[in-house]
Design a protein around this motif. Structure first.
Motif, PDB file in Angstrom:
ATOM      1  N   GLN A 117       0.839  -1.356  -0.078  1.00  0.00           N
ATOM      2  CA  GLN A 117      -0.222   0.369   0.248  1.00  0.00           C
ATOM      3  C   GLN A 117       0.992   1.257   0.193  1.00  0.00           C
ATOM      4  OE1 GLN A 117      -2.642  -1.083   3.297  1.00  0.00           O
ATOM      5  NE2 GLN A 117      -4.192  -1.345   2.154  1.00  0.00           N
ATOM      6  N   SER A 118       1.590   1.466  -0.565  1.00  0.00           N
ATOM      7  CA  SER A 118       2.547   2.770  -1.155  1.00  0.00           C
ATOM      8  C   SER A 118       1.556   4.076  -1.822  1.00  0.00           C
ATOM      9  CB  SER A 118       3.624   2.395  -2.305  1.00  0.00           C
ATOM     10  OG  SER A 118       3.946   1.091  -1.820  1.00  0.00           O
ATOM     11  N   THR A 119       2.423   5.257  -1.149  1.00  0.00           N
ATOM     12  CA  THR A 119       1.631   6.233  -1.427  1.00  0.00           C
ATOM     13  C   THR A 119       2.342   7.445  -1.894  1.00  0.00           C
ATOM     14  OG1 THR A 119       2.530   6.792   1.018  1.00  0.00           O
ATOM     15  CG2 THR A 119       0.455   6.213   1.391  1.00  0.00           C
ATOM     16  N   GLY A 120       1.637   8.111  -2.256  1.00  0.00           N
ATOM     17  CA  GLY A 120       2.457   9.455  -2.803  1.00  0.00           C
ATOM     18  C   GLY A 120       3.945   9.961  -2.897  1.00  0.00           C
ATOM     19  N   GLU A 121       3.641   9.623  -0.929  1.00  0.00           N
ATOM     20  CA  GLU A 121       4.997  10.024  -0.108  1.00  0.00           C
ATOM     21  C   GLU A 121       6.185   9.040   0.605  1.00  0.00           C
ATOM     22  OE1 GLU A 121       1.790  10.724   0.953  1.00  0.00           O
ATOM     23  OE2 GLU A 121       1.106  12.725   0.812  1.00  0.00           O
ATOM     24  N   LYS A 122       5.173   8.535   0.225  1.00  0.00           N
ATOM     25  CA  LYS A 122       6.478   6.694  -0.273  1.00  0.00           C
ATOM     26  C   LYS A 122       6.475   6.064  -1.248  1.00  0.00           C
ATOM     27  CE  LYS A 122       6.933   7.062   5.193  1.00  0.00           C
ATOM     28  NZ  LYS A 122       7.401   6.193   6.532  1.00  0.00           N
ATOM     29  N   PRO A 123       5.999   6.003  -2.598  1.00  0.00           N
ATOM     30  CA  PRO A 123       5.341   5.301  -3.327  1.00  0.00           C
ATOM     31  C   PRO A 123       6.264   3.639  -3.819  1.00  0.00           C
ATOM     32  CG  PRO A 123       7.836   7.205  -4.422  1.00  0.00           C
ATOM     33  CD  PRO A 123       7.387   7.150  -2.182  1.00  0.00           C
ATOM     34  N   THR A 124       7.173   3.592  -2.660  1.00  0.00           N
ATOM     35  CA  THR A 124       8.345   2.771  -3.234  1.00  0.00           C
ATOM     36  C   THR A 124       7.665   1.936  -2.087  1.00  0.00           C
ATOM     37  OG1 THR A 124      10.375   2.732  -2.268  1.00  0.00           O
ATOM     38  CG2 THR A 124      10.392   3.301  -4.484  1.00  0.00           C
ATOM     39  N   THR A 125       7.472   0.569  -2.212  1.00  0.00           N
ATOM     40  CA  THR A 125       7.911  -0.595  -0.776  1.00  0.00           C
ATOM     41  C   THR A 125       8.404  -0.435  -0.270  1.00  0.00           C
ATOM     42  OG1 THR A 125       7.137  -2.892  -0.355  1.00  0.00           O
ATOM     43  CG2 THR A 125       8.639  -2.797  -2.244  1.00  0.00           C
ATOM     44  N   GLN A 126      10.054  -0.463  -0.414  1.00  0.00           N
ATOM     45  CA  GLN A 126      11.403  -0.363  -0.004  1.00  0.00           C
ATOM     46  C   GLN A 126      11.024   0.964   1.599  1.00  0.00           C
ATOM     47  OE1 GLN A 126      11.462  -0.292  -2.361  1.00  0.00           O
ATOM     48  NE2 GLN A 126      12.952  -2.407  -3.773  1.00  0.00           N
ATOM     49  N   GLU A 127      10.323   1.950   0.858  1.00  0.00           N
ATOM     50  CA  GLU A 127       9.728   2.930   2.300  1.00  0.00           C
ATOM     51  C   GLU A 127       9.030   2.806   2.874  1.00  0.00           C
ATOM     52  OE1 GLU A 127      10.256   6.695  -0.474  1.00  0.00           O
ATOM     53  OE2 GLU A 127       9.876   5.517  -1.788  1.00  0.00           O
ATOM     54  N   LEU A 128       8.439   1.825   3.033  1.00  0.00           N
ATOM     55  CA  LEU A 128       7.249   2.036   4.305  1.00  0.00           C
ATOM     56  C   LEU A 128       7.739   1.584   5.492  1.00  0.00           C
ATOM     57  CD1 LEU A 128       4.415  -0.214   1.523  1.00  0.00           C
ATOM     58  CD2 LEU A 128       4.933   2.625   2.415  1.00  0.00           C
ATOM     59  N   SER A 129       8.590   0.969   5.543  1.00  0.00           N
ATOM     60  CA  SER A 129       8.751  -0.053   6.947  1.00  0.00           C
ATOM     61  C   SER A 129      10.256   0.810   7.195  1.00  0.00           C
ATOM     62  CB  SER A 129       9.437  -1.229   7.018  1.00  0.00           C
ATOM     63  OG  SER A 129      10.786  -1.434   5.888  1.00  0.00           O
ATOM     64  N   ALA A 130      10.692   0.464   8.724  1.00  0.00           N
ATOM     65  CA  ALA A 130      11.595   1.471   9.496  1.00  0.00           C
ATOM     66  C   ALA A 130      12.627   0.907   8.569  1.00  0.00           C
ATOM     67  CB  ALA A 130      11.121   0.588  11.068  1.00  0.00           C
ATOM     68  N   PRO A 131      13.767   2.137   9.275  1.00  0.00           N
ATOM     69  CA  PRO A 131      15.302   1.355   8.984  1.00  0.00           C
ATOM     70  C   PRO A 131      15.712   0.088   9.186  1.00  0.00           C
ATOM     71  CG  PRO A 131      14.924   4.101   8.651  1.00  0.00           C
ATOM     72  CD  PRO A 131      14.470   2.729   9.535  1.00  0.00           C
ATOM     73  N   GLY A 132      16.579  -0.771   8.326  1.00  0.00           N
ATOM     74  CA  GLY A 132      16.607  -1.715   9.084  1.00  0.00           C
ATOM     75  C   GLY A 132      15.490  -3.006   9.330  1.00  0.00           C
ATOM     76  N   LYS A 133      14.910  -2.616   9.278  1.00  0.00           N
ATOM     77  CA  LYS A 133      13.664  -3.994   9.212  1.00  0.00           C
ATOM     78  C   LYS A 133      12.695  -4.171   8.171  1.00  0.00           C
ATOM     79  CE  LYS A 133      13.333  -2.421  14.244  1.00  0.00           C
ATOM     80  NZ  LYS A 133      12.859  -2.179  15.707  1.00  0.00           N
ATOM     81  N   PRO A 134      13.249  -4.335   6.850  1.00  0.00           N
ATOM     82  CA  PRO A 134      12.066  -4.737   6.713  1.00  0.00           C
ATOM     83  C   PRO A 134      11.148  -6.047   6.493  1.00  0.00           C
ATOM     84  CG  PRO A 134      14.950  -6.143   6.363  1.00  0.00           C
ATOM     85  CD  PRO A 134      14.731  -5.505   6.681  1.00  0.00           C
ATOM     86  N   ASP A 135      10.127  -5.598   7.206  1.00  0.00           N
ATOM     87  CA  ASP A 135       9.161  -6.716   7.225  1.00  0.00           C
ATOM     88  C   ASP A 135       7.581  -5.079   7.038  1.00  0.00           C
ATOM     89  OD1 ASP A 135       7.196  -8.206   7.889  1.00  0.00           O
ATOM     90  OD2 ASP A 135       7.978  -8.644  10.063  1.00  0.00           O
ATOM     91  N   HIS A 136       6.639  -5.944   6.064  1.00  0.00           N
ATOM     92  CA  HIS A 136       6.217  -5.088   5.448  1.00  0.00           C
ATOM     93  C   HIS A 136       5.058  -6.143   5.258  1.00  0.00           C
ATOM     94  CE1 HIS A 136       9.668  -4.300   2.628  1.00  0.00           C
ATOM     95  NE2 HIS A 136       9.738  -3.401   3.300  1.00  0.00           N
ATOM     96  N   ASP A 137       4.854  -6.890   6.373  1.00  0.00           N
ATOM     97  CA  ASP A 137       3.684  -6.944   6.292  1.00  0.00           C
ATOM     98  C   ASP A 137       2.121  -6.375   6.478  1.00  0.00           C
ATOM     99  OD1 ASP A 137       4.635  -9.262   6.520  1.00  0.00           O
ATOM    100  OD2 ASP A 137       4.430 -10.358   8.404  1.00  0.00           O
TER     101      ASP A 137
END
Length: 382
Positions: free
Chosen positions: A284-304
């Motif tokens: 559920q990417s957004t205009g502010e965070k258009p990529t999935t990599q931007e959705l999680s906290a740094p060092g925690k690539p968990d996008h559930d």
């Protein structure tokens, strides 16, 4: 044109627009027994027949994240060793995606390149892993009457400023494509490219195999410029790859279901009227965070908690129909219910479509749930 070419990525705009002539990729080599590209259609290639029909093509993928959830794969290195360690698990996921509406069985050879296996200290398993993945996919494609696709992807080696890497990339693609052709692939997918130049090399090598090519790029967050990492605008990249013989050009991964639509719209607005592909990450990417990599906290690539819903995929499918996107699909973090929601949204009637939730009989929502009208749930044949 108002499109911008990043000056730091290329010496001139012409260098970006004409990578073979200006940059000087290594010359293509002719293989023995290589069929002319046009000969494939004459021989009745199943993929080309479906493409020429104009009907939507659904390609479900997102294997590694789903297999990691099930306890069989390791993400982040992304090397798909599961094809050797748990072949039945891989084949079962192929079957589930087909049941949900996928026309394509894509061999799990993403990141199964010589470079990646070398990093894992398992280069000696390279050919065995690739052939096993292709054989699993072929078995399911044959039993279900679907289409087998081979896969190559970005190598993490390519450097637009270092010609030595171009030849290394070319040779890695060549061996994977050869194995795919020998194992019966109907076409080759080259995916996850964030450099135009690397995609061009992949296309050249696919064409040498005599198989049709589908090429897809990942588009990171560079504002509204829609530039690849080597500074090439996606419109230029798509037009050039189409002109060079790619049957379909598109976008996959990185961007979510909403944020992949604006660049697709830009491509149509710019006159790209050839077949396009759209396979977003299930996020559920957004205009502010258009990529999935931007959705999680740094060092925690968990996008559930940012995973898209079946309703998101339904809305995405309707957008694809509006834009005339023929080749639609899924990417990272996709589950089966996403696939059949998408397939139904583009007009398909998959086997799994008969099993979508019947909310009209839910003990809370009941028969008068008005939001069902017009959604894929209301047409599920319950």
């Amino acid at each position: 044109s108002t499109r911008t070419i990043a000056a730091h990525s290329c010496h001139t705009a012409d260098t970006c627009r004409l990578p073979i002539a200006k940059v000087g990729f290594p010359a293509m080599h002719t293989h023995k027994n290589t069929r002319p590209f046009s000969a494939v259609a004459a021989e009745g290639n199943k993929f080309l027949r479906v493409l020429s029909s104009g009907k939507p093509i659904v390609c479900a993928k997102g294997y590694l994240f789903e297999l990691e959830k099930r306890g069989y794969a390791k993400i982040l290195p992304f090397v798909p060793e599961v094809s050797l360690s748990h072949p039945e698990v891989v084949k079962q996921l192929h079957r589930e995606f087909v049941c949900a509406g996928s026309d394509i069985v894509q061999a799990l050879t993403w990141y199964a390149s010589r470079r990646q296996l070398r990093l894992m200290g398992k280069e000696d398993r390279l050919e065995a892993l690739n052939r096993a993945a292709l054989q699993h996919a072929r078995e399911v494609a044959e039993e279900t009457g679907t289409i087998l696709a081979g896969t190559v992807c970005k190598t993490t080696v390519y450097n637009p400023s270092d010609p030595e890497t171009w030849e290394e990339v070319r040779l890695m693609f060549r061996e994977q494509i050869r194995w795919a052709a020998e194992e019966g692939a109907e076409f080759i997918i080259g995916e996850n490219f964030n450099h135009h130049g690397e995609a061009v090399i992949a296309l050249e090598e696919i064409k040498l195999s005599g198989l049709p090519a589908v090429i897809t790029f990942t588009l990171s967050n560079r504002g509204d410029q829609f530039l690849l990492r080597d500074g090439v605008h996606i419109v230029d990249a798509f037009e050039q790859l189409h002109d060079k013989g790619a049957k379909i050009v598109g976008l996959n991964c990185h961007r979510g279901l909403e944020t992949i639509v604006p660049p697709l719209q830009a491509l149509r607005d710019a006159g790209c009227d050839f077949p396009l592909a759209a396979l977003p990450a299930a996020s559920q990417s957004t205009g502010e965070k258009p990529t999935t990599q931007e959705l999680s906290a740094p060092g925690k690539p968990d996008h559930d908690c940012h995973t898209a819903t079946r309703y998101d995929f339904e809305a995405f499918g309707k957008e694809c129909r509006r834009l005339g996107i023929q080749y639609v699909g899924t990417c990272c973090r996709t589950a089966v219910h996403h696939v059949h929601a998408l397939a139904m949204a583009v007009g398909r009637a998959p086997e799994a479509g008969a099993l979508v939730p019947d909310i009209t009989k839910h003990f809370v929502y009941g028969e008068d749930a008005g939001y069902l009208q017009g959604s894929f749930l209301s047409g599920a044949g319950n």
